[in-house]
Scaffold this motif. Structure first.
Motif, PDB file in Angstrom:
ATOM      1  N   ASN A   1       0.842  -1.198   0.000  1.00 22.23           N
ATOM      2  CA  ASN A   1       0.000   0.000   0.000  1.00 22.23           C
ATOM      3  C   ASN A   1       0.873   1.243   0.000  1.00 22.23           C
ATOM      4  O   ASN A   1       2.101   1.172   0.170  1.00 22.23           O
ATOM      5  CB  ASN A   1      -0.975   0.018   1.195  1.00 22.23           C
ATOM      6  CG  ASN A   1      -0.266   0.078   2.533  1.00 22.23           C
ATOM      7  OD1 ASN A   1       0.330   1.093   2.888  1.00 22.23           O
ATOM      8  ND2 ASN A   1      -0.299  -1.029   3.275  1.00 22.23           N
TER       9      ASN A   1
ATOM     10  N   LYS B   1      -4.173   1.706  -2.294  1.00 21.72           N
ATOM     11  CA  LYS B   1      -3.711   0.374  -2.683  1.00 21.72           C
ATOM     12  C   LYS B   1      -4.105   0.123  -4.130  1.00 21.72           C
ATOM     13  O   LYS B   1      -5.258   0.341  -4.518  1.00 21.72           O
ATOM     14  CB  LYS B   1      -4.318  -0.701  -1.774  1.00 21.72           C
ATOM     15  CG  LYS B   1      -3.710  -2.083  -1.955  1.00 21.72           C
ATOM     16  CD  LYS B   1      -4.189  -3.040  -0.879  1.00 21.72           C
ATOM     17  CE  LYS B   1      -3.510  -4.402  -1.005  1.00 21.72           C
ATOM     18  NZ  LYS B   1      -3.919  -5.331   0.063  1.00 21.72           N
TER      19      LYS B   1
ATOM     20  N   PHE C   1      -4.433  -2.285  -7.631  1.00 16.18           N
ATOM     21  CA  PHE C   1      -4.728  -3.655  -8.059  1.00 16.18           C
ATOM     22  C   PHE C   1      -4.677  -3.720  -9.585  1.00 16.18           C
ATOM     23  O   PHE C   1      -4.775  -2.699 -10.267  1.00 16.18           O
ATOM     24  CB  PHE C   1      -6.120  -4.101  -7.588  1.00 16.18           C
ATOM     25  CG  PHE C   1      -6.300  -4.138  -6.090  1.00 16.18           C
ATOM     26  CD1 PHE C   1      -6.093  -5.306  -5.388  1.00 16.18           C
ATOM     27  CD2 PHE C   1      -6.665  -2.991  -5.397  1.00 16.18           C
ATOM     28  CE1 PHE C   1      -6.255  -5.346  -4.012  1.00 16.18           C
ATOM     29  CE2 PHE C   1      -6.825  -3.015  -4.025  1.00 16.18           C
ATOM     30  CZ  PHE C   1      -6.621  -4.200  -3.332  1.00 16.18           C
TER      31      PHE C   1
ATOM     32  N   LYS D   1      -9.075  -2.851   3.461  1.00 16.11           N
ATOM     33  CA  LYS D   1      -9.327  -4.295   3.418  1.00 16.11           C
ATOM     34  C   LYS D   1     -10.785  -4.582   3.097  1.00 16.11           C
ATOM     35  O   LYS D   1     -11.088  -5.503   2.310  1.00 16.11           O
ATOM     36  CB  LYS D   1      -8.945  -4.921   4.766  1.00 16.11           C
ATOM     37  CG  LYS D   1      -9.000  -6.438   4.785  1.00 16.11           C
ATOM     38  CD  LYS D   1      -8.003  -7.048   3.826  1.00 16.11           C
ATOM     39  CE  LYS D   1      -8.018  -8.576   3.909  1.00 16.11           C
ATOM     40  NZ  LYS D   1      -7.085  -9.197   2.939  1.00 16.11           N
TER      41      LYS D   1
ATOM     42  N   THR E   1     -12.882  -2.700   1.381  1.00 12.95           N
ATOM     43  CA  THR E   1     -13.100  -2.396  -0.042  1.00 12.95           C
ATOM     44  C   THR E   1     -12.510  -3.474  -0.929  1.00 12.95           C
ATOM     45  O   THR E   1     -13.108  -3.857  -1.945  1.00 12.95           O
ATOM     46  CB  THR E   1     -12.480  -1.035  -0.380  1.00 12.95           C
ATOM     47  OG1 THR E   1     -12.982  -0.036   0.503  1.00 12.95           O
ATOM     48  CG2 THR E   1     -12.797  -0.641  -1.809  1.00 12.95           C
ATOM     49  N   GLU E   2     -11.344  -3.999  -0.547  1.00 10.57           N
ATOM     50  CA  GLU E   2     -10.731  -5.081  -1.331  1.00 10.57           C
ATOM     51  C   GLU E   2     -11.614  -6.324  -1.324  1.00 10.57           C
ATOM     52  O   GLU E   2     -11.796  -6.975  -2.369  1.00 10.57           O
ATOM     53  CB  GLU E   2      -9.356  -5.421  -0.754  1.00 10.57           C
ATOM     54  CG  GLU E   2      -8.649  -6.550  -1.483  1.00 10.57           C
ATOM     55  CD  GLU E   2      -7.289  -6.870  -0.882  1.00 10.57           C
ATOM     56  OE1 GLU E   2      -6.666  -7.858  -1.329  1.00 10.57           O
ATOM     57  OE2 GLU E   2      -6.852  -6.137   0.023  1.00 10.57           O
ATOM     58  N   ASN E   3     -12.189  -6.667  -0.178  1.00  2.92           N
ATOM     59  CA  ASN E   3     -13.089  -7.826  -0.111  1.00  2.92           C
ATOM     60  C   ASN E   3     -14.335  -7.610  -0.965  1.00  2.92           C
ATOM     61  O   ASN E   3     -14.831  -8.543  -1.618  1.00  2.92           O
ATOM     62  CB  ASN E   3     -13.484  -8.101   1.340  1.00  2.92           C
ATOM     63  CG  ASN E   3     -12.306  -8.544   2.190  1.00  2.92           C
ATOM     64  OD1 ASN E   3     -11.330  -9.106   1.662  1.00  2.92           O
ATOM     65  ND2 ASN E   3     -12.379  -8.305   3.488  1.00  2.92           N
TER      66      ASN E   3
ATOM     67  N   ARG F   1     -13.314  -8.103  -4.611  1.00  4.10           N
ATOM     68  CA  ARG F   1     -13.104  -9.522  -4.922  1.00  4.10           C
ATOM     69  C   ARG F   1     -14.429 -10.264  -5.035  1.00  4.10           C
ATOM     70  O   ARG F   1     -14.613 -11.097  -5.930  1.00  4.10           O
ATOM     71  CB  ARG F   1     -12.221 -10.169  -3.853  1.00  4.10           C
ATOM     72  CG  ARG F   1     -10.765  -9.708  -3.894  1.00  4.10           C
ATOM     73  CD  ARG F   1      -9.921 -10.488  -2.889  1.00  4.10           C
ATOM     74  NE  ARG F   1      -8.554 -10.016  -2.869  1.00  4.10           N
ATOM     75  CZ  ARG F   1      -7.617 -10.432  -3.702  1.00  4.10           C
ATOM     76  NH1 ARG F   1      -7.912 -11.338  -4.637  1.00  4.10           N
ATOM     77  NH2 ARG F   1      -6.374  -9.962  -3.616  1.00  4.10           N
TER      78      ARG F   1
ATOM     79  N   PRO G   1      -3.252  -7.567  -5.900  1.00  6.01           N
ATOM     80  CA  PRO G   1      -2.600  -6.290  -5.552  1.00  6.01           C
ATOM     81  C   PRO G   1      -1.223  -6.210  -6.208  1.00  6.01           C
ATOM     82  O   PRO G   1      -0.549  -7.226  -6.412  1.00  6.01           O
ATOM     83  CB  PRO G   1      -2.493  -6.353  -4.028  1.00  6.01           C
ATOM     84  CG  PRO G   1      -2.492  -7.812  -3.704  1.00  6.01           C
ATOM     85  CD  PRO G   1      -3.352  -8.477  -4.743  1.00  6.01           C
TER      86      PRO G   1
END
Length: 338
Positions: free
Chosen positions: A41, A50, A52, A158, A160-162, A165, A177
């Motif tokens: 990050n 972060k 991706f 985290k 937002t990443e979940n 996904r 990432p």
């Protein structure tokens, strides 16, 4: 013989430069107080970022599959990098691949093995793509899709990443990432037009068109420039005001709402269509835009080198006569002097 190292050193200028206060520029004002780069990050001041990249797509892509990502209420930067590939080179590679798959199918048939549906599907897909490329129905591209998400805390990043996904993996699309390349990923999603990650997926026109995020059957026009997005049906507002009988228009809005930005954006998009633009700019607000777009800026004042000559005669057009041009300018000058 003169020896240069015996010359007296001048230290006055050096001393002045040491104690000289550097001037504050715009980049110093908008830049964050600090930037910390970690393997997974970035920390820009007090906020985290972060980056991706998407590395795997399914065999079929549905229309507007990317719309749920764009409609998220989370702040993020999204960047599409499209690199056209020469059709002749792709056809040579496809010919080689088709030969390999066909040979494998024939070998399995000679050995009496059961049919392999995946191999047969790949063969039909390759042949269909070859036909469409050969007839110029489609083109091939190297497509890179990158995202940078932002948050005030690592937990927010985290979450937002979940969410990303879960949305993408439900469509068999997978992201990773940019580990140890967060700086390059951030620059790639910034409006620099730089693809520093270089993570590409070969894609033909048909699946590539499904990444277009604005999906609606209603368009205000098929020609013109983009003015915005229709909030009612998420369609694009395309408009060519020069197609009307009167192309004049006026912008009314309160101070600071973006009137100048909208005009500058329309100028840039009009230049892409080959439209000539002349701006009367008493405050020199459009000088940087003119110089950046390769235009000309004329400073009209008593002390400037550029002046308007009212006695200058224009070049006659094909449908005009020289005496008519002279007569018209004489009339204009007489009315001006009166």
């Amino acid at each position: 013989m003169k020896l240069p190292f015996f010359k007296k050193k001048i230290t006055g200028e050096v001393t002045e430069k040491i104690f000289e206060t550097p001037s504050i520029e715009a980049k110093d004002i908008i830049a964050p107080a600090s930037i910390a780069v970690t393997p997974d990050n970035l920390k820009l001041g007090k906020r985290y970022a972060k980056a991706f990249f998407i590395f795997s797509y399914p065999r079929y892509l549905s229309t507007s599959w990317f719309a749920p990502i764009i409609n998220l209420s989370t702040p993020m930067d999204i960047s599409f990098h499209i690199h056209p590939v020469e059709t002749g080179l792709i056809l040579k590679q496809l010919r080689k691949r088709v030969t390999e798959v066909q040979a494998e199918l024939m070998e399995r048939g000679e050995k009496g093995l059961i049919r392999d549906p995946a191999l047969e599907t790949a063969f039909h897909d390759l042949e269909g793509l070859r036909d469409r490329l050969q007839t110029a129905q489609e083109r091939m591209f190297k497509f890179g899709l990158y995202l940078t998400i932002y948050g005030n805390e690592l937990k927010e990043i985290k979450d937002t990443e979940n969410t990303l996904r879960s949305i993408l993996e439900s469509r068999l699309i997978y992201i990773k990432p940019a580990l140890y390349q967060q700086k390059e990923g951030f620059n790639t999603t910034a409006p620099y037009g730089l693809d520093q990650l270089m993570v590409h997926t070969p894609m033909s026109t048909l699946p590539f068109s499904s990444t277009f995020p604005f999906v609606s059957f209603d368009l205000s026009s098929n020609e013109g420039i983009l003015y915005g997005i229709n909030l009612h049906n998420n369609s694009l507002v395309l408009f060519d005001r020069f197609s009307l009988e009167n192309a004049n228009f006026t912008i009314f809005a309160k101070s600071g709402s973006g009137k100048s930005y909208a005009v500058k954006l329309e100028i840039l998009r009009s230049l892409m269509l080959g439209i000539d633009v002349i701006v009367v700019d008493p405050e020199n607000e459009y000088q940087f835009l003119a110089e950046t777009a390769g235009g000309a800026f004329f400073n009209m004042s008593l002390a400037s080198q550029s002046h308007i000559n009212p006695f200058d005669l224009p070049t006659p057009r094909e449908d005009e006569r020289s005496e008519d041009v002279l007569r018209s300018n004489v009339i204009n000058l007489v009315s001006l002097l009166r």
